[in-house]
Design a protein around this motif. Structure first.
Motif: not given
Length: 182
Positions: A6-26, A33-38
């Motif tokens: 439903x929505x997604x935002x980057x919390x951390x964004x570097x050369x070889x590693x990013x952390x994303x926070x998603x809001x999802x619906x099953x 909400x939240x669901x973190x993706x590396x």
């Protein structure tokens, strides 16, 4: 069973590693909400055999564990790599100084499919010849060590290889080589 983002935002964004926070619906309508993706680049690794069937291993310090351990060669796929085979050939040459007659894809694996977005592409490289010196990244210190297939099996039996994706690659390679008994 796939979730919809439903929505997604980057919390951390570097050369070889990013952390994303998603809001999802099953599919059942539950909001997660939240669901973190590396997010990491794709990875490659290889069980690499020399011309005389020695296995090329690497000894190096791994800061996450704070330990020096033994692994197989591998690393990140670069934007300049045309495909995964090119990436593993580059990594093998940079880290070990060896080039190979053949490189065969064994399959893919994930470090943790619940949080990591990437895969590791596993290879078996054969016919390795020492053709150059190591060309290591600035933060790499890698000691190359040659072991027999029997010694590699003993490293597995004695739980001396901590990198689980490397263990997986080794098992696939041993099966391909007819060295794994079920």
């Amino acid at each position: 069973m796939n979730w919809k983002i439903l929505s997604s935002e980057y919390l951390f964004h570097d050369l070889w590693f990013k952390v994303r926070k998603d809001k999802c619906i099953t599919p059942g309508g539950k909001i997660v909400d939240p669901y973190y993706v590396y997010e990491f680049p794709q990875w490659v690794a290889a069980v690499a055999l020399t011309e005389d069937n020695q296995v090329i291993m690497e000894v190096q310090y791994r800061h996450g564990l704070g330990e020096t351990g033994i692994e197989i060669p591998g690393g990140c796929v670069d934007d300049t790599d045309v495909d995964y085979e090119a990436a593993i050939r580059r990594e093998l040459q940079e880290e070990t100084g060896y080039t190979f007659d053949s490189v065969e894809l064994l399959g893919t694996t994930s470090a943790n499919p619940s949080t990591n977005s990437n895969l590791m592409h596993m290879f078996l490289a054969r016919g390795g010849k020492k053709t150059t010196h190591q060309q290591l990244d600035a933060n790499e210190e890698i000691e190359v060590k040659l072991v027999s297939i029997g010694e590699l099996k003993e490293l597995l039996r004695s739980n001396k290889i901590a990198q689980s994706m490397h263990v997986t690659c080794i098992l696939y390679a041993l099966e391909k080589l007819g060295e794994l008994k079920y």
